[in-house]
Design an enzyme around this catalytic site. Structure first.
Site, mmCIF file in Angstrom:
data_model
loop_
_atom_site.group_PDB
_atom_site.id
_atom_site.type_symbol
_atom_site.label_atom_id
_atom_site.label_comp_id
_atom_site.label_asym_id
_atom_site.label_seq_id
_atom_site.Cartn_x
_atom_site.Cartn_y
_atom_site.Cartn_z
ATOM 1 N N ASP A 1 -28.399 -20.608 -31.183
ATOM 2 C CA ASP A 1 -29.686 -20.044 -31.586
ATOM 3 C C ASP A 1 -29.537 -18.638 -32.148
ATOM 4 O O ASP A 1 -29.998 -17.683 -31.525
ATOM 5 C CB ASP A 1 -30.619 -20.038 -30.361
ATOM 6 C CG ASP A 1 -32.067 -19.767 -30.743
ATOM 7 O OD1 ASP A 1 -32.356 -19.691 -31.942
ATOM 8 O OD2 ASP A 1 -32.895 -19.631 -29.832
ATOM 9 N N GLU B 1 -34.158 -11.334 -34.258
ATOM 10 C CA GLU B 1 -34.492 -11.654 -32.869
ATOM 11 C C GLU B 1 -33.396 -11.217 -31.893
ATOM 12 O O GLU B 1 -33.651 -10.526 -30.922
ATOM 13 C CB GLU B 1 -34.744 -13.159 -32.743
ATOM 14 C CG GLU B 1 -35.013 -13.588 -31.313
ATOM 15 C CD GLU B 1 -35.341 -15.067 -31.193
ATOM 16 O OE1 GLU B 1 -35.348 -15.782 -32.210
ATOM 17 O OE2 GLU B 1 -35.595 -15.514 -30.051
ATOM 18 N N GLU C 1 -38.619 -27.480 -27.560
ATOM 19 C CA GLU C 1 -39.288 -26.368 -26.881
ATOM 20 C C GLU C 1 -40.783 -26.644 -26.711
ATOM 21 O O GLU C 1 -41.627 -25.782 -26.964
ATOM 22 C CB GLU C 1 -39.039 -25.049 -27.637
ATOM 23 C CG GLU C 1 -37.560 -24.703 -27.708
ATOM 24 C CD GLU C 1 -37.241 -23.355 -28.335
ATOM 25 O OE1 GLU C 1 -38.034 -22.876 -29.154
ATOM 26 O OE2 GLU C 1 -36.187 -22.799 -27.993
HETATM 27 C C1 GCV Z 1 -40.198 -20.459 -33.295
HETATM 28 C C2 GCV Z 1 -35.765 -19.592 -30.600
HETATM 29 C C3 GCV Z 1 -36.841 -18.540 -30.585
HETATM 30 C C4 GCV Z 1 -38.218 -19.174 -30.665
HETATM 31 C C5 GCV Z 1 -38.270 -20.033 -31.938
HETATM 32 C C6 GCV Z 1 -37.165 -21.081 -31.847
HETATM 33 C C7 GCV Z 1 -37.112 -21.987 -33.074
HETATM 34 O O1 GCV Z 1 -35.806 -20.350 -29.427
HETATM 35 O O2 GCV Z 1 -36.716 -17.748 -29.435
HETATM 36 O O3 GCV Z 1 -39.180 -18.148 -30.713
HETATM 37 O O4 GCV Z 1 -39.518 -20.662 -32.073
HETATM 38 O O5 GCV Z 1 -35.926 -20.425 -31.722
HETATM 39 O O6 GCV Z 1 -36.250 -21.755 -33.908
HETATM 40 O O7 GCV Z 1 -37.910 -22.907 -33.170
#
Ligand code: GCV
Length: 685
Positions: free
Chosen positions: A374, A402, A295
């Site tokens: 995720d 989340e 990411e």
């Molecule tokens: C900290 C998901 C979340 C991101 C998070 C990522 C991760 O994509 O939406 O906010 O980033 O997981 O676990 O690194």
């Protein structure tokens, strides 16, 4: 030393009442040094509140509670202590270890024994859970040891407020308890109180900044190390070591080196020297956490190296000091083309990491999310967990909600985690809990912020509680954990109707994860949430995006074909029996059917219902269950603290609004796609 409890925050599972049984006794503490000071201060605080007394010498009136470090026990203690030591020899089955303890009751004396100070601290908190039961009928010494050596919480807290993600990435409980607008917070009482709550559930490691490491946060490793050291000072008295998320590009962004190539000598020397300086300042520093090539975060791929090269670079720097690197396996292509049906995000972690098994240093812990995607409401267990027997694996959960209602919805997650931890890999295979226990332990993303209830939704405290307790003992049952949490937090016996209070909290919380599942994305297909925000329904929100999270609904059916025969081949990453079970829609469990298969709406589930009727039914049921929870909560007026009642009421109102929105959007969407009416004639909009 214990700091005075902050008055601006809810006491969670450590209200003064939780210490009544301990604090009303005459206590003898045997042993000195380190965490023993914390134990003594805790007992003193309890006794000051409840009328008991504490002494550290054997002479004096007979104690009713003895807390003793075994190596410090000399002659002259009460006879009950000798009796407890004698039966410990038969019961313990080996040393209690660095964190274990034993409890016994002989005559009128309860005895807590430990080999090392941390054990005495954990045993003290065990006594809060037992309350008066610990002081009833005699019982022989019973040993307790943690299943996992490392039980860790990661904070996704930013030092600076991030323009998109805010102060806490995926945080739903206000600001950070560590950082505020670029600076460390000065009100350290909150951090100390947090450390105490965490120790009470057995957590022993905390990462104090986000795995997405931005410019300011990168500097915590060097010029802002004092900020980390100050946090370590708050956590240390409760046996918690501090870890730091670092950027793989640190040698470039912090030291101006031309490269961060893990095989470059200057890069290796920089990490070695930087890490030496960290330990000079924080001798009990835990280690680094790294999100690399994920990411947008930098990583070894930029230099043509793999993740073993990257992780070993940091491991070598940490090894002389006893530190570990948690290297996350959350690596996938987040710039996917939705037209490309061959790329499957679920496969990515296995494809990148399984071939590297055996190449990681001993102090590398590969940290893998429990599911292949995720933290969705329902996913199968990640096949990576069992694919790397030559590597220390940590399993990562998400306590912050989340994708599970963002602490506006009641969603007690322990039943989900418990299912994952008990998941087994076949007749001779281990369980998820077994792999974590034999390797790097359990890690979770914290759900705490500067909210007066810690977690925004007061009932979300139960998730933090349950995570710690499951990391200590993954065999614990979710309903038992809820019992513990309810007794400590609400002390029902002091309320006008203890049974109603206990029963109602169970009715609202026990099955709340499945309720949430019923009114959101169906049968394991996942996502269908508002992009970016991840709250509320948006069925096609991610369908044509780059994130690789698709459902492929059309007029005939829905789901992702991940079979070997006709799909992405993901089922082939599992060992038997799961590679077979998941391969066929006939054997695939209903709850993950759409994760593994694209099936027609008229496909009949093991439940006997068609997929489309299942979607309609569960969405109506889910909302009905939330309506029932709202009514139940109303019946607790006057039985719980008024501020807690008001906050939960406000959250339940929002949950009900949102659940209805989910129900109506999902049902309307699938009705419009499929043209199939509801068998019971309910409105589908
Ligand atoms: C900290 C998901 C979340 C991101 C998070 C990522 C991760 O994509 O939406 O906010 O980033 O997981 O676990 O690194």
């Amino acid at each position: 030393m214990t700091a005075p409890a902050p008055t601006d925050v809810h006491p969670a599972w450590l209200p003064p009442e939780a210490f009544r049984a301990i604090g009303s006794r005459h206590c003898l503490v045997v042993g000195a040094a380190g965490l023993i000071d914390t134990v003594v201060a805790e007992v003193e605080r309890a006794c000051a509140e409840h009328g008991g007394s504490v002494r550290r010498k054997a002479e004096g009136p007979p104690p009713s509670l003895v807390l003793a470090l075994v190596p410090a026990v000399g002659d002259g203690g009460p006879a009950e202590l000798d009796a407890a030591l004698a039966d410990l020899e038969t019961a313990a089955g080996g040393p209690l270890g660095a964190e274990g303890y034993a409890l016994a009751r002989h005559g009128e004396v309860t005895v807590l024994l430990a080999d090392q100070p941390a054990g005495l601290l954990y045993g003290l908190f065990h006594l809060t859970r037992l309350g008066e039961t610990a002081f009833g009928a005699p019982y022989a010494a019973q040993p307790y040891r943690p299943a996992m050596r490392r039980r860790m919480l990661d904070h996704w807290d930013n030092v600076d407020v991030h323009p998109v993600m805010g102060q806490v990435e995926r945080g739903y409980a206000g600001g950070s308890i560590f950082w505020q607008a670029g600076q460390p917070r000065r009100d350290r009482g909150r951090v100390r109180a947090y450390a105490r709550l965490l120790a009470a559930v057995g957590i022993n490691a905390v990462t104090v900044n986000n795995v997405n490491v931005h410019a300011t946060e990168a500097r915590l490793l060097t010029e802002r190390l004092d900020d980390v050291a100050e946090l370590a000072d708050e956590f240390r008295p409760y046996g918690i070591r501090v870890h730091l998320s670092v950027t793989f590009a640190a040698p470039v962004v912090l030291a101006g080196l031309p490269t961060a190539d893990p095989l470059d000598d200057a890069v290796r020397a920089w990490w070695a020297e930087t890490t030496r300086a960290v330990y000079a300042r924080i001798p009990d520093f835990g280690g680094y956490v790294v999100k690399a090539d994920s990411e947008g975060q930098p990583g070894p791929f930029s230099y043509g190296r793999d993740h073993a090269d990257g992780a070993n670079l940091l491991a070598d720097a940490l090894a002389p000091h006893g530190g570990v690197v948690h290297w996350r396996a959350f690596v996938y292509n987040h710039r996917q083309d939705w037209r490309d049906r061959t790329t499957d995000r679920a496969r990515a972690a296995f494809d990148h990491f399984a071939p590297l098994d055996g190449r990681f240093r001993d102090n590398v812990i590969v940290q893998v999310k429990h599911g292949p995607m995720d933290f969705q409401t329902r996913e199968p267990v990640s096949p990576v967990i069992t694919a790397m027997p030559g590597t220390r694996m940590a399993v990562e959960f998400q306590v912050t909600q989340e994708y599970t209602g963002q602490q506006r919805h009641v969603c007690y997650l322990a039943p989900w985690w418990s299912e994952v931890l008990r998941f087994g890999w076949g007749d001779d295979g281990d369980t998820v809990a077994g792999v974590a226990a034999g390797g790097g332990g359990l890690v979770a993303v914290s759900n705490v912020g500067d909210d007066p209830f810690w977690t925004g939704h007061p009932l979300a405290q139960a998730n933090l509680y349950a995570f710690g307790r499951l990391a200590w003992d993954p065999r614990l049952r979710p309903a038992e954990l809820l019992d513990e949490w309810i007794e400590l937090t609400f002390h029902p016996d002091t309320s006008a109707d203890p049974d109603l209070l206990r029963r109602t909290l169970h009715e609202i919380m026990d099955d709340s994860w499945r309720t949430y599942e019923r009114y959101t994305a169906p049968l394991g297909v996942g996502f269908m949430v508002r992009p970016g925000l991840h709250y509320g329904p948006d069925v096609d929100g991610y369908e044509y995006s780059r994130w690789g999270t698709y459902h492929f609904a059309d007029r005939d059916g829905v789901g992702v074909d991940r079979s070997r025969a006709t799909g992405t081949g993901f089922t082939g990453q599992y060992p038997r029996p799961w590679s077979r079970v998941y391969e066929s829609p006939e054997t695939c469990p209903d709850e993950v059917l759409l994760f593994f298969h694209h099936v027609p709406y008229e496909h009949v589930l093991h439940s006997g219902r068609t997929v489309i009727q299942h979607i309609y039914d569960t969405h109506f049921d889910g909302v009905t269950e939330v309506e029932a929870a709202c009514l139940r909560w109303k019946s607790l007026v006057g039985l719980v603290d008024a501020a807690v009642h008001a906050r939960v009421t406000e959250r339940l109102d929002e949950q009900l609004r949102c659940a209805r929105e989910w129900r109506d959007q999902i049902n309307a969407y699938f009705h419009r796609k499929s043209g199939v009416p509801d068998a019971h004639g309910r409105p589908l909009h």
